[in-house]
Design a protein around this motif. Sequence first.
Motif, PDB file in Angstrom:
ATOM      1  N   ALA A 178       0.834  -1.208   0.000  1.00  0.00           N
ATOM      2  CA  ALA A 178       0.000   0.000   0.000  1.00  0.00           C
ATOM      3  C   ALA A 178       0.869   1.259   0.000  1.00  0.00           C
ATOM      4  O   ALA A 178       0.571   2.233  -0.698  1.00  0.00           O
ATOM      5  N   LEU A 179       1.955   1.232   0.769  1.00  0.00           N
ATOM      6  CA  LEU A 179       2.827   2.400   0.868  1.00  0.00           C
ATOM      7  C   LEU A 179       3.472   2.735  -0.470  1.00  0.00           C
ATOM      8  O   LEU A 179       3.357   3.856  -0.971  1.00  0.00           O
ATOM      9  N   TYR A 180       4.160   1.771  -1.069  1.00  0.00           N
ATOM     10  CA  TYR A 180       4.893   2.050  -2.301  1.00  0.00           C
ATOM     11  C   TYR A 180       3.969   2.238  -3.505  1.00  0.00           C
ATOM     12  O   TYR A 180       4.263   3.032  -4.403  1.00  0.00           O
ATOM     13  N   ASP A 181       2.842   1.534  -3.534  1.00  0.00           N
ATOM     14  CA  ASP A 181       1.909   1.693  -4.654  1.00  0.00           C
ATOM     15  C   ASP A 181       1.263   3.071  -4.651  1.00  0.00           C
ATOM     16  O   ASP A 181       1.043   3.664  -5.706  1.00  0.00           O
ATOM     17  N   ASN A 182       0.952   3.594  -3.469  1.00  0.00           N
ATOM     18  CA  ASN A 182       0.222   4.860  -3.388  1.00  0.00           C
ATOM     19  C   ASN A 182       1.135   6.078  -3.331  1.00  0.00           C
ATOM     20  O   ASN A 182       0.932   7.043  -4.051  1.00  0.00           O
ATOM     21  N   PRO A 203      14.460   9.538  19.362  1.00  0.00           N
ATOM     22  CA  PRO A 203      15.215   8.954  18.250  1.00  0.00           C
ATOM     23  C   PRO A 203      14.362   8.895  16.978  1.00  0.00           C
ATOM     24  O   PRO A 203      13.142   8.688  17.035  1.00  0.00           O
ATOM     25  N   LEU A 204      15.004   9.087  15.844  1.00  0.00           N
ATOM     26  CA  LEU A 204      14.296   9.048  14.575  1.00  0.00           C
ATOM     27  C   LEU A 204      13.693   7.660  14.361  1.00  0.00           C
ATOM     28  O   LEU A 204      14.386   6.644  14.504  1.00  0.00           O
ATOM     29  N   GLY A 205      12.413   7.623  14.058  1.00  0.00           N
ATOM     30  CA  GLY A 205      11.742   6.352  13.826  1.00  0.00           C
ATOM     31  C   GLY A 205      11.151   5.713  15.068  1.00  0.00           C
ATOM     32  O   GLY A 205      10.449   4.710  14.969  1.00  0.00           O
ATOM     33  N   LYS A 206      11.433   6.278  16.243  1.00  0.00           N
ATOM     34  CA  LYS A 206      10.892   5.741  17.482  1.00  0.00           C
ATOM     35  C   LYS A 206       9.420   6.105  17.611  1.00  0.00           C
ATOM     36  O   LYS A 206       9.042   7.281  17.543  1.00  0.00           O
ATOM     37  N   VAL A 207       8.558   5.102  17.790  1.00  0.00           N
ATOM     38  CA  VAL A 207       7.126   5.336  17.925  1.00  0.00           C
ATOM     39  C   VAL A 207       6.783   5.639  19.382  1.00  0.00           C
ATOM     40  O   VAL A 207       7.215   4.936  20.306  1.00  0.00           O
ATOM     41  N   GLU A 250      11.704  11.495   9.481  1.00  0.00           N
ATOM     42  CA  GLU A 250      12.596  12.189   8.549  1.00  0.00           C
ATOM     43  C   GLU A 250      12.828  13.598   9.074  1.00  0.00           C
ATOM     44  O   GLU A 250      11.892  14.278   9.496  1.00  0.00           O
ATOM     45  N   ARG A 251      14.106  14.032   9.059  1.00  0.00           N
ATOM     46  CA  ARG A 251      14.439  15.367   9.530  1.00  0.00           C
ATOM     47  C   ARG A 251      15.472  15.987   8.622  1.00  0.00           C
ATOM     48  O   ARG A 251      16.304  15.293   8.032  1.00  0.00           O
ATOM     49  N   ASP A 252      15.399  17.308   8.512  1.00  0.00           N
ATOM     50  CA  ASP A 252      16.506  18.040   7.904  1.00  0.00           C
ATOM     51  C   ASP A 252      16.873  19.165   8.871  1.00  0.00           C
ATOM     52  O   ASP A 252      16.539  19.108  10.050  1.00  0.00           O
ATOM     53  N   HIS A 280      10.864   2.442   5.973  1.00  0.00           N
ATOM     54  CA  HIS A 280      10.264   2.491   4.635  1.00  0.00           C
ATOM     55  C   HIS A 280       9.636   3.852   4.360  1.00  0.00           C
ATOM     56  O   HIS A 280       9.664   4.326   3.225  1.00  0.00           O
ATOM     57  N   PHE A 281       9.059   4.477   5.380  1.00  0.00           N
ATOM     58  CA  PHE A 281       8.566   5.839   5.200  1.00  0.00           C
ATOM     59  C   PHE A 281       9.696   6.741   4.710  1.00  0.00           C
ATOM     60  O   PHE A 281       9.530   7.537   3.785  1.00  0.00           O
TER      61      PHE A 281
END
Length: 372
Positions: free
Chosen positions: A14-18, A85-89, A125-127, A159-160
Amino acid sequence: MYNKEKTTSTLLHALYDNVTCPDGWVPFLQQIAVHFDSPSATLRITDRENPVVHQSFSTGLDQGLDYDHEAVIFDPFRASLANGPLGKVHTSSELISDRAFEHCDHYQLFFRPNGNFYAMGAQFERDESSAMHIGIHRPRSRGMFTQQEKAQLEDLSGHFRRVVQLTRLTNQVQVALTQAHNAFNALSFGVWMLDSELRCQWHNRAAEDALTAHCFGLRQRNGQLTIDENTAGAALMQASRKLKKGESQCESVQLSASGASLILFGSRMAALPSSWKVGHSATIIVFLLDPHMAVLLDHARLKNLYSLTAAEARLVDLLVRGLDVTEASAYLHVTTHTTRSQLKSIMQKTEVTRQPDLMRKLLLSGGLVNYE
């Protein structure tokens, strides 16, 4: 029982298709909300320091205070997402007690009108100045998010990030293609991109005008570039065959006694393995040159790049328009000996040994064309 492989596979499709399609985050958010038994989900790009939302996608949030402009100020989860931390839920129940959340402004003004109470999310994701995060919400009656659900969302965080990077790269390619198309469209002479069978992959505005007016018998039949006049048509096919076989990198086809011609270049693309089933790609670049059509090269740039003199620049103008040495000499009112000497000097300065290579360098160097 939680099947990590099956869950990840379903959501990744679903993620990559959309999301690799324009505006594809909303359909994906709808699917991930259903997966987590939640009525709403969001993805936002926010400022890392200030309560500012740069871009937002959401599903299921139709009531309450507008988050992007108002509710973001009261969000008690911003600091935890930004500093973790990046990606930590994170889940809302881990960061604030139910009782405290129930009495806070964020719940009263934003969550409660939307029928939600619990949330979980991650910044993935961060900049330097902004960050992207995903959030999923549901009513109190459906219970708080579990450690298993946290693990599922964390499985997707990498993956995000890859999807965002892929989307960014795709956008950069699209911008580059648009800029290239605009540059070719600014040219006063026709340009075609053809495959090895002369099927048109792309052409600029001048080429479209030439086809519409059937200049010099040029037509497009079943997507293929053709010439009505038999001799020129046969010469075009012969030129394409030579380019296809690699016998030549540059061919010309005369269209009229006045000197109009097609110049064909074979593109230097790496061959793909024969097992790859891909569509036809452009392997031939064609230019329509007409002595009566003004093709203005930027003489100042010619001087800066190649140290061409004013006389040499005037000669280059005529060569690009399709005139040969004799015709150019007559036009400039000089002897053919003078013209040949100037041509030799031009080729030395541009570091080419053949006149077709000189034409290639001038025609394919978009920066030499004065679009103004």
